[in-house]
Design an enzyme around this catalytic site. Structure first.
Site, PDB file in Angstrom:
ATOM      1  N   ILE B 525       0.841  -1.197   0.000  1.00  0.00           N
ATOM      2  CA  ILE B 525       0.000   0.000   0.000  1.00  0.00           C
ATOM      3  C   ILE B 525       0.875   1.247   0.000  1.00  0.00           C
ATOM      4  O   ILE B 525       1.866   1.323   0.724  1.00  0.00           O
ATOM      5  CB  ILE B 525      -0.852   0.053   1.295  1.00  0.00           C
ATOM      6  CG1 ILE B 525      -1.728  -1.190   1.417  1.00  0.00           C
ATOM      7  CG2 ILE B 525      -1.696   1.344   1.347  1.00  0.00           C
ATOM      8  CD1 ILE B 525      -2.301  -1.370   2.820  1.00  0.00           C
ATOM      9  N   CYS B 526       0.510   2.238  -0.815  1.00  0.00           N
ATOM     10  CA  CYS B 526       1.035   3.593  -0.612  1.00  0.00           C
ATOM     11  C   CYS B 526      -0.086   4.548  -0.992  1.00  0.00           C
ATOM     12  O   CYS B 526      -1.249   4.145  -1.063  1.00  0.00           O
ATOM     13  CB  CYS B 526       2.321   3.842  -1.403  1.00  0.00           C
ATOM     14  SG  CYS B 526       2.082   4.003  -3.172  1.00  0.00           S
ATOM     15  N   ARG B 527       0.235   5.798  -1.235  1.00  0.00           N
ATOM     16  CA  ARG B 527      -0.829   6.751  -1.518  1.00  0.00           C
ATOM     17  C   ARG B 527      -1.506   6.463  -2.855  1.00  0.00           C
ATOM     18  O   ARG B 527      -2.706   6.365  -2.949  1.00  0.00           O
ATOM     19  CB  ARG B 527      -0.273   8.181  -1.503  1.00  0.00           C
ATOM     20  CG  ARG B 527      -1.324   9.242  -1.816  1.00  0.00           C
ATOM     21  CD  ARG B 527      -0.781  10.642  -1.640  1.00  0.00           C
ATOM     22  NE  ARG B 527      -1.760  11.625  -2.087  1.00  0.00           N
ATOM     23  CZ  ARG B 527      -1.857  12.062  -3.333  1.00  0.00           C
ATOM     24  NH1 ARG B 527      -1.039  11.621  -4.257  1.00  0.00           N
ATOM     25  NH2 ARG B 527      -2.780  12.937  -3.662  1.00  0.00           N
TER      26      ARG B 527
END
Lengths: 562, 562
Positions: B525-527
């Site tokens: 997950i990241c932005r």
């Protein structure tokens, strides 16, 4: 595997990041001569103009990003001063320490870019003459423009030095992309700007009649345009300001001079490595971005590319292609089968409230190659539904193959909706579209954004009408001795008329055919060539020889000298 | 040859004009039931809202234009009341005189359009309930909205009639294109607007998570959204205003109600002529726009079309296709070999400061067809270079074939640069583009207009990374029991974090791999999914099982109910 990448902007930076994603084990060293990697050089004119306020905004990724995220040994202020392709080594000079070290490589990627052309003219090294390539260049220009202001308040009152007043007069030499962007940004900074261009047009990749429209925006915003005149030298006046001398003998006073004559591929390293240089002066690479040395790759503005439409070698320095080439070199180094497909030359430039864009081949390029299997059309549709506020007229020129209808190139100018249309044309050229495909394209339409028949469809229809024989075309710059029929309404003729043309408004045409000659070609005129098309259809079906003057009166002002 | 064209808007008008250009001798009769031909019905909501001020702006071409320029016998307020396909005659009723006449035809073209659905609900004929299809409809709505104002000043002071005050509360029934355009335009007129939609999303052709983003614009502008609720009836309150009753039992007070439930092909004439109706309820035509009767053609919103991507029969009422179909019918009648290629459903809609557009197949359509050979990606790039002022985030969803990479569909939402991207995708779908082609597309770039890697390139790269096996994908709505790794930086987590996810910022990942499980799938997950892609590459190469959560946190808010 150790990969050394020379040049840390666009192509080099893309190559390094991509290679790391493909190969976690590779040892990657990226060296950059300047103080920054991966900076937005396309933004430099806007930083000078002030719309990009902070210099730091231009720094897309830093040395730290490359070290931290990509585990790339990234060194700035580090220049390659020697290459041995036999030993597979590079000599690196650290500009901070002066130290020179030698690094081995398994694969070397050259991404040195292209350098602004700086002809050895008298006075070219005088203070106040700048190129626009790097962040420090932009900083120097800003300082020069601002220092005047600061000095004016602090010093001028008691020194009286004219040279210390805020620069008011700029001369930009060269009317290509960077030249035009600098002109606009200097006007934004309230300078009086003179643009000197050796050719008879600005924006050399454009056809000259489309460049005329760009030139109108310049003039409208008070820019002095000096076409057909080259710079002969520079000198300092007695008051300390500059003077730009031209080939025609003119003198243009200037407080700042921007050189934007063009760029030349940086090939010094390639020559040092003994690899092949192409006929256009760029590094020669194959479609996998390999040079003549199988362990050396080259990408970006330094290489020659295949022109996607004509297949010719070309120098087309653009950021998008540079990035893709860097990515492809990384793929190939990592053992993948990626290939570069050539460059279309898709480009766009803001011209004050206007925008000019093009993709594919221009008419002058085709003519230069001796290509005669093409036709051109001009059209002037609205950027979106005319009944919705804010619609602006687009000027569009489209080139296509006479033999098979293939789309060859497009040039679009206007104040609204230009990027949308040029990208449709660009995608169409990439996919080998014909004008018959453009007729059927299903593009977005709602009143604020387009028309049920989008300008791109409309271009396809006009071109296909011609190819199907429904609408023979004529052009204003080759009228010969034809019979001119103007089908506009009388109030329109009162504004501008064509000498010698017979006026029969379109709704009266069917009833007045006996006024027309049956033995001569009739060229039909209206404002934009739409009613003239309807008239041409009537005439052809009634047995007349008739052609539509492409683009009508709107093209005339571009093509006929007044 | 005598050709009768029934319906004088979009398809019919295009057919008449094109046919005249191809055949100067044909006798062309175009009849239109309403008072106007060739009007811009797509502009009606904007006329109601006031941005198109004059009704006359909506009249693209008039009866006079058709008679004068095109020599078409054009009759308005003239309705076809009978068709005999055996005798090849139509019966026409002149609504001005009441007279009924019979006309013979050699070819008949039906372009009757589609009628707003008006379910037989209690109270549906109460005054103040409107559809939006014709110029008179828009005029009635404007009069209703304005009359209140006029009456308020002239009458209200002494009559005290509440019903005469300026309408303040509007209920729009149906959240499709016309419904949303009406919502926006009524908000512009300062009404309090409630939107009632039976489905669980607005804009039914969109996938629901993209519709969420549209709904946010509605809510932001104060629109009350009532999803999952159908209208059950209408009634008049004691004060004379309206009340809209819903299936769930709610009552929404209203001073005006707009019905925008959808449209239904007008097939009464087709049935009268005994021609085939398709399974979706539209007139069945072949690719030459011929109905089951070889002398009867049909075009526009009344016909079923082939969905360009899926090949299925579909009802896709759009202006662009209607115009092209009219043109093709004219070509075929004139003896030419033109064919309609199907409809992609390219569409665009202004949503206050935002724009939503789509082309090709949606995920829900593919799922409905049982198609499993596709993957989807979400991405959130800037509309142009982030360092140039005014860049806005785009939300893009792209669907593509897993087996061969063919682009199937795209949905784009944002406040800048949406038309440019949707048209690139639309052209790409038309030309059979793969995501590998999108990677290599050369689209326009200068800081005000795009990026060196355009969002369209970026979509191609993300999709191709997936297909090449470089980036397995996961989606928020099917997380199962995977291990969640969040590679964002701690300050980002402080804003919004994912319960149960382990945080290792990307730059630390290589050093902290031993904190990760080797036996479970790791979802990263990241932005926006970019850093997560970099992390996924590291993990895969280090022998972990890893997938990127497509679109990162930005997709989560669309896909995960809070």
């Amino acid at each position: 595997m150790k990969v050394v990448i020379v040049g840390g902007v666009a192509g080099g930076a893309s190559c390094a990041a991509r290679l790391r994603r493909l190969d976690e084990k590779a040892e990657i060293l990226m060296v950059e001569r300047g103080p920054y990697v991966s900076y937005a050089n396309c933004g430099l004119p806007y930083h000078v103009g002030g719309s990009i306020e902070k210099e730091s905004s231009l720094l897309v990724a830093t040395e730290k990003t490359f070290r931290g995220q990509f585990a790339v040994d990234c060194r700035t202020r580090c220049e390659v001063v020697g290459i041995s392709s036999e030993k597979k080594t590079v000599e690196l000079k650290n500009h901070a320490t002066g130290e020179v070290t030698t690094e081995k490589y398994d694969k070397l990627v050259l991404s040195p870019g292209a350098a602004p052309i700086r002809p050895p003219l008298p006075g070219i090294d005088l203070p106040g003459i700048f190129s626009v390539r790097t962040v420090p260049d932009a900083r120097s220009i800003r300082e020069w423009l601002d220092r005047g202001a600061a000095d004016y308040s602090e010093m001028n009152s008691y020194t009286g030095f004219q040279t210390m007043t805020k620069p008011k007069r700029a001369v930009v030499v060269g009317g290509g992309f960077i030249g035009l962007e600098m002109v606009e940004n200097l006007v934004h900074r309230c300078l009086e700007v003179t643009l000197i261009e050796k050719l008879d047009q600005v924006m050399p990749p454009l056809d000259p009649e489309m460049a005329r429209l760009v030139e109108r925006y310049m003039v409208k915003h008070g820019v002095r345009l000096e076409l057909n005149d080259g710079v002969a030298g520079f000198r300092q006046s007695v008051d300390g300001s500059l003077e730009v001398l031209t080939g025609s003998g003119k003198r243009h006073p200037a407080d700042i001079v921007i050189l934007a004559i063009g760029v030349r591929p940086e090939t010094a390293l390639a020559k040092m490595a003994g690899i092949e240089i192409g006929q256009r002066g760029g590094i020669r690479v194959d479609e996998r971005m390999r040079t003549s040395d199988p362990d050396i790759f080259a990408v970006g503005d330094a290489v020659e590319v295949r022109d996607f439409v004509t297949g010719q070698w070309a120098l087309i320095p653009l950021a998008g292609p540079a990035n893709r080439q860097g990515r492809i070199a990384a793929d190939v180094i990592a053992g993948r089968d990626s290939r570069y497909r050539g460059t279309q030359g898709t480009s766009i430039c803001q011209i004050f409230e206007g925008t000019i864009a093009q993709t594919g081949a221009s008419e002058k390029l085709l003519v230069q190659l001796g290509d005669k299997d093409f036709e051109k059309i001009y059209l002037y549709p609205n950027s979106h539904a005319g009944y919705y506020p804010g619609a602006k007229m687009l000027a569009i020129k489209v080139l296509f193959r006479k033999s098979d209808g293939r789309l060859l190139g497009a040039q679009v100018l206007g104040e609204d909706g230009v990027p949308k249309r040029i990208d449709s044309f660009a995608m169409a050229i990439q996919m080998g579209c014909t004008v018959y495909d453009l007729e059927e394209s299903e593009l977005c339409y709602a009143p604020p954004y387009g028309s049920a028949k989008d300008p791109v469809n409309f271009a396809g229809m006009v071109a296909a009408n011609n190819l199907r024989g429904d609408m023979p075309l004529a052009h204003w710059n080759s009228l010969d001795n034809a019979f001119l029929l103007d089908v506009r309404n009388p109030p329109e003729l009162a504004v501008e008329s064509v000498p010698g043309a017979l006026n029969i408004p379109l709704p009266q045409l069917r009833a007045r055919l006996d006024e027309l000659p049956r033995d001569r070609e009739i060229l039909v005129i209206c404002r934009s060539a739409q009613r003239a098309y309807y008239a041409t259809r009537i005439l052809l079906q009634k047995g007349f020889k008739a052609s539509n003057l492409s683009g009508g009166m709107l093209s005339r002002s571009m093509l006929v000298a007044k």
